[in-house]
Scaffold this motif. Sequence first.
Motif, PDB file in Angstrom:
ATOM      1  N   ASP A 300     -45.233 -25.433  -3.010  1.00 33.86           N
ATOM      2  CA  ASP A 300     -46.182 -24.834  -2.066  1.00 33.86           C
ATOM      3  C   ASP A 300     -45.902 -25.318  -0.650  1.00 33.86           C
ATOM      4  O   ASP A 300     -45.960 -24.560   0.325  1.00 33.86           O
ATOM      5  N   ARG A 301     -45.611 -26.633  -0.537  1.00 28.29           N
ATOM      6  CA  ARG A 301     -45.374 -27.233   0.779  1.00 28.29           C
ATOM      7  C   ARG A 301     -43.951 -27.008   1.267  1.00 28.29           C
ATOM      8  O   ARG A 301     -43.733 -26.819   2.478  1.00 28.29           O
ATOM      9  N   GLU A 302     -42.988 -27.066   0.336  1.00 22.66           N
ATOM     10  CA  GLU A 302     -41.573 -27.029   0.720  1.00 22.66           C
ATOM     11  C   GLU A 302     -40.807 -26.039  -0.166  1.00 22.66           C
ATOM     12  O   GLU A 302     -40.120 -26.444  -1.121  1.00 22.66           O
ATOM     13  N   PRO A 303     -40.926 -24.744   0.086  1.00 22.80           N
ATOM     14  CA  PRO A 303     -40.182 -23.763  -0.717  1.00 22.80           C
ATOM     15  C   PRO A 303     -38.682 -23.983  -0.592  1.00 22.80           C
ATOM     16  O   PRO A 303     -38.184 -24.526   0.412  1.00 22.80           O
ATOM     17  N   ILE A 304     -37.964 -23.568  -1.638  1.00 16.93           N
ATOM     18  CA  ILE A 304     -36.508 -23.687  -1.655  1.00 16.93           C
ATOM     19  C   ILE A 304     -35.895 -22.302  -1.475  1.00 16.93           C
ATOM     20  O   ILE A 304     -36.280 -21.363  -2.187  1.00 16.93           O
ATOM     21  N   PRO A 305     -34.987 -22.103  -0.535  1.00 19.04           N
ATOM     22  CA  PRO A 305     -34.347 -20.780  -0.386  1.00 19.04           C
ATOM     23  C   PRO A 305     -33.717 -20.329  -1.696  1.00 19.04           C
ATOM     24  O   PRO A 305     -33.108 -21.131  -2.426  1.00 19.04           O
ATOM     25  N   TRP A 306     -33.872 -19.031  -2.014  1.00 20.14           N
ATOM     26  CA  TRP A 306     -33.361 -18.480  -3.275  1.00 20.14           C
ATOM     27  C   TRP A 306     -32.717 -17.124  -2.990  1.00 20.14           C
ATOM     28  O   TRP A 306     -33.315 -16.081  -3.239  1.00 20.14           O
ATOM     29  N   PRO A 307     -31.493 -17.103  -2.439  1.00 22.10           N
ATOM     30  CA  PRO A 307     -30.833 -15.840  -2.073  1.00 22.10           C
ATOM     31  C   PRO A 307     -30.718 -14.900  -3.268  1.00 22.10           C
ATOM     32  O   PRO A 307     -30.397 -15.322  -4.386  1.00 22.10           O
ATOM     33  N   PRO A 334     -36.704 -21.656 -22.233  1.00 26.34           N
ATOM     34  CA  PRO A 334     -35.626 -22.232 -21.416  1.00 26.34           C
ATOM     35  C   PRO A 334     -35.598 -21.724 -19.980  1.00 26.34           C
ATOM     36  O   PRO A 334     -35.155 -22.450 -19.081  1.00 26.34           O
ATOM     37  N   THR A 335     -36.053 -20.496 -19.747  1.00 26.59           N
ATOM     38  CA  THR A 335     -36.053 -19.971 -18.373  1.00 26.59           C
ATOM     39  C   THR A 335     -36.923 -20.829 -17.472  1.00 26.59           C
ATOM     40  O   THR A 335     -36.526 -21.204 -16.354  1.00 26.59           O
ATOM     41  N   LEU A 336     -38.123 -21.157 -17.936  1.00 22.84           N
ATOM     42  CA  LEU A 336     -39.016 -21.997 -17.141  1.00 22.84           C
ATOM     43  C   LEU A 336     -38.468 -23.410 -17.019  1.00 22.84           C
ATOM     44  O   LEU A 336     -38.471 -23.994 -15.925  1.00 22.84           O
ATOM     45  N   ALA A 337     -37.992 -23.966 -18.123  1.00 25.65           N
ATOM     46  CA  ALA A 337     -37.488 -25.340 -18.073  1.00 25.65           C
ATOM     47  C   ALA A 337     -36.299 -25.467 -17.130  1.00 25.65           C
ATOM     48  O   ALA A 337     -36.215 -26.430 -16.345  1.00 25.65           O
ATOM     49  N   LYS A 338     -35.380 -24.521 -17.169  1.00 28.98           N
ATOM     50  CA  LYS A 338     -34.208 -24.569 -16.277  1.00 28.98           C
ATOM     51  C   LYS A 338     -34.621 -24.455 -14.816  1.00 28.98           C
ATOM     52  O   LYS A 338     -34.053 -25.124 -13.935  1.00 28.98           O
ATOM     53  N   LEU A 339     -35.625 -23.627 -14.547  1.00 25.73           N
ATOM     54  CA  LEU A 339     -36.089 -23.501 -13.172  1.00 25.73           C
ATOM     55  C   LEU A 339     -36.745 -24.798 -12.718  1.00 25.73           C
ATOM     56  O   LEU A 339     -36.523 -25.257 -11.583  1.00 25.73           O
ATOM     57  N   MET A 340     -37.530 -25.411 -13.567  1.00 25.58           N
ATOM     58  CA  MET A 340     -38.166 -26.679 -13.205  1.00 25.58           C
ATOM     59  C   MET A 340     -37.126 -27.777 -12.998  1.00 25.58           C
ATOM     60  O   MET A 340     -37.213 -28.555 -12.027  1.00 25.58           O
ATOM     61  N   ARG A 341     -36.131 -27.836 -13.856  1.00 26.97           N
ATOM     62  CA  ARG A 341     -35.096 -28.871 -13.720  1.00 26.97           C
ATOM     63  C   ARG A 341     -34.323 -28.691 -12.415  1.00 26.97           C
ATOM     64  O   ARG A 341     -34.029 -29.665 -11.709  1.00 26.97           O
ATOM     65  N   ALA A 343     -35.424 -27.124  -9.658  1.00 30.99           N
ATOM     66  CA  ALA A 343     -36.302 -27.364  -8.516  1.00 30.99           C
ATOM     67  C   ALA A 343     -36.515 -28.855  -8.276  1.00 30.99           C
ATOM     68  O   ALA A 343     -36.643 -29.296  -7.124  1.00 30.99           O
ATOM     69  N   ARG A 344     -36.554 -29.638  -9.328  1.00 36.26           N
ATOM     70  CA  ARG A 344     -36.713 -31.085  -9.157  1.00 36.26           C
ATOM     71  C   ARG A 344     -35.549 -31.675  -8.374  1.00 36.26           C
ATOM     72  O   ARG A 344     -35.704 -32.694  -7.679  1.00 36.26           O
ATOM     73  N   GLN A 345     -34.378 -31.040  -8.474  1.00 30.57           N
ATOM     74  CA  GLN A 345     -33.190 -31.492  -7.749  1.00 30.57           C
ATOM     75  C   GLN A 345     -33.043 -30.793  -6.402  1.00 30.57           C
ATOM     76  O   GLN A 345     -32.054 -31.003  -5.695  1.00 30.57           O
ATOM     77  N   GLY A 346     -34.015 -29.938  -6.053  1.00 28.33           N
ATOM     78  CA  GLY A 346     -33.953 -29.212  -4.789  1.00 28.33           C
ATOM     79  C   GLY A 346     -33.000 -28.035  -4.808  1.00 28.33           C
ATOM     80  O   GLY A 346     -32.565 -27.581  -3.746  1.00 28.33           O
ATOM     81  N   THR A 347     -32.672 -27.537  -6.008  1.00 25.77           N
ATOM     82  CA  THR A 347     -31.753 -26.410  -6.127  1.00 25.77           C
ATOM     83  C   THR A 347     -32.452 -25.270  -6.875  1.00 25.77           C
ATOM     84  O   THR A 347     -33.602 -25.394  -7.304  1.00 25.77           O
ATOM     85  N   VAL A 348     -31.735 -24.153  -7.053  1.00 29.52           N
ATOM     86  CA  VAL A 348     -32.259 -23.011  -7.806  1.00 29.52           C
ATOM     87  C   VAL A 348     -31.158 -22.488  -8.720  1.00 29.52           C
ATOM     88  O   VAL A 348     -29.966 -22.617  -8.417  1.00 29.52           O
ATOM     89  N   PRO A 349     -31.514 -21.911  -9.849  1.00 19.06           N
ATOM     90  CA  PRO A 349     -30.518 -21.249 -10.693  1.00 19.06           C
ATOM     91  C   PRO A 349     -30.132 -19.914 -10.077  1.00 19.06           C
ATOM     92  O   PRO A 349     -30.691 -19.514  -9.049  1.00 19.06           O
ATOM     93  N   PRO A 350     -29.179 -19.199 -10.659  1.00 18.45           N
ATOM     94  CA  PRO A 350     -28.872 -17.858 -10.151  1.00 18.45           C
ATOM     95  C   PRO A 350     -30.123 -16.989 -10.131  1.00 18.45           C
ATOM     96  O   PRO A 350     -30.996 -17.106 -11.002  1.00 18.45           O
ATOM     97  N   ALA A 351     -30.221 -16.129  -9.139  1.00 16.25           N
ATOM     98  CA  ALA A 351     -31.393 -15.260  -9.018  1.00 16.25           C
ATOM     99  C   ALA A 351     -31.493 -14.353 -10.232  1.00 16.25           C
ATOM    100  O   ALA A 351     -30.483 -13.830 -10.715  1.00 16.25           O
TER     101      ALA A 351
END
Length: 499
Positions: A300-307, A334-341, A343-351
């Motif tokens: 909420d405070r710090e969104p991560i860019p997701w091209p 797994p979709t939710l878990a991979k996204l959470m993992r 985001a915790r590292q400040g990254t995003v999976p493929p869109a």
Amino acid sequence: MTQRTRTLRNAALLGVSTALLAATAPVTASAATGGPPGTEPLAWTACEGATVDPRQRCATLQVPMDYSDPGGPRIDIAVSRIPAEDPHARRGSLLLIAGGPGGSSLNDPSGKGRKLPRDVRDTHDLIGFAPRGLAPSTPVDCGLEHADLATSRLRPWPAPDGSVDANMVTARRVADACARNGGELIRHLSTANEARDIDRLRAALGERKISAWGVSYGTYVGAVYAQLFPHRTDRIVLDSLDDPDPARVNRAWLAGHEQGVEDTFPHFAAWASRPGNPDRLAHRAADVRPLFLRLAARLDREPIPWPGANPEELTGNVLRQTMLDSLAAPSRYPTLAKLMRAARQGTVPPAPQAPPETVLQNVTAVGAGTLCNDVAWPKSAAEYQEDVTESRAEYPLTAGMPRNAMLCAAWPYPPREAPVRITGRGPSNVLLVQNERDVNTPLSGALKMREALGRRAVMVTVDSTGHDAYLANGNACGDHVVSHFLATGQRPDADTYCD
């Protein structure tokens, strides 16, 4: 645990579609089938699509756009059929009713219908259709801006501080676009009109009665059909049940997500903390919930860019929407878990890959028209704000979304008729099937459908997790009860629990 069936105690209840067509000539509707004047026969032709079973044939049914003006403009309803595999044993037609609103069962005779047991496929033609407004039926389109097609906007998540002001602005913009671009048809999208279309289809098929398997929103369609045309029903299966509250209708479905998430998240947490899980999030199930809440608040405070995504950043609400989508079936965890993992590292999976925009525009317009025409929604931002504030406090995982303002808050058209009240009047030929843990149609709402149908229905509750129970996320016991009913017409003597 061994699959078995036992009578469900009242306290537990409270706590909680290789033979060819016999003929290629169109089926003719007659007075004997209860066909309305002007019902046209169906002319079956080859279907389009590479994945369609070659036995599936397609046709177009014409129905009135406005049933209060049956001699007025007509629209097309696309229909499909795979005939019963044993013509000598054929009983009738089994209509597959998709969820949504905005879902189609047109290719379901070639898809999920093939999962039905042989004794059901031997005795029933499998029938699919694209509901009014949904291509290749006569389509509607709101012409929305690309950003407004994002699920996290169409399903209205409040701002991080809980404000609904931006949601009301979006509601006005989207509703205005639907009124401007949707044409006359968008005003005639409703569950009651879909039920009337089904009865025209029944007559065009030459059937005095029709059986149905409705899933999710399709359970409400099926219940409305059974209420409006009770003596045209044969064997009715309603799977993953909507709350039929006649005062709120779809507002009650949306609100149900609060409890649906609470019922289902612990199952996800147990999976996400299991040793050996490559997508493990925590060592203890109890740690998964606070982890999710902290991560959503951080985004909420710090969104991560997701091209390539829509929207093109990972926000807390996008994470919450992913949670809601992922809890619909354990196979999606797994979709939710991979996204959470990530985001915790400040990254995003493929869109995630989105459907073609033309499809999204059409599906969105059908959903909007149906939801907003079925029942009047409040117009006051203050009323939504009060409900959202209360919801956020009681159900932090869903952050107020289930009680928020959809585009229906600004819908310019009043409902053309009152919602259909579901009652127990009619033949006792309905079987309800419901998973205990269902994020989209929770057991609490399903029990309200059970109560409304009264003596018409028997309910089988399944100790399982996920949305869509029969032949999907249920269990062998529940599947057997439903299959036996479709094949023989026999239901359990009383409400039943499958563990």
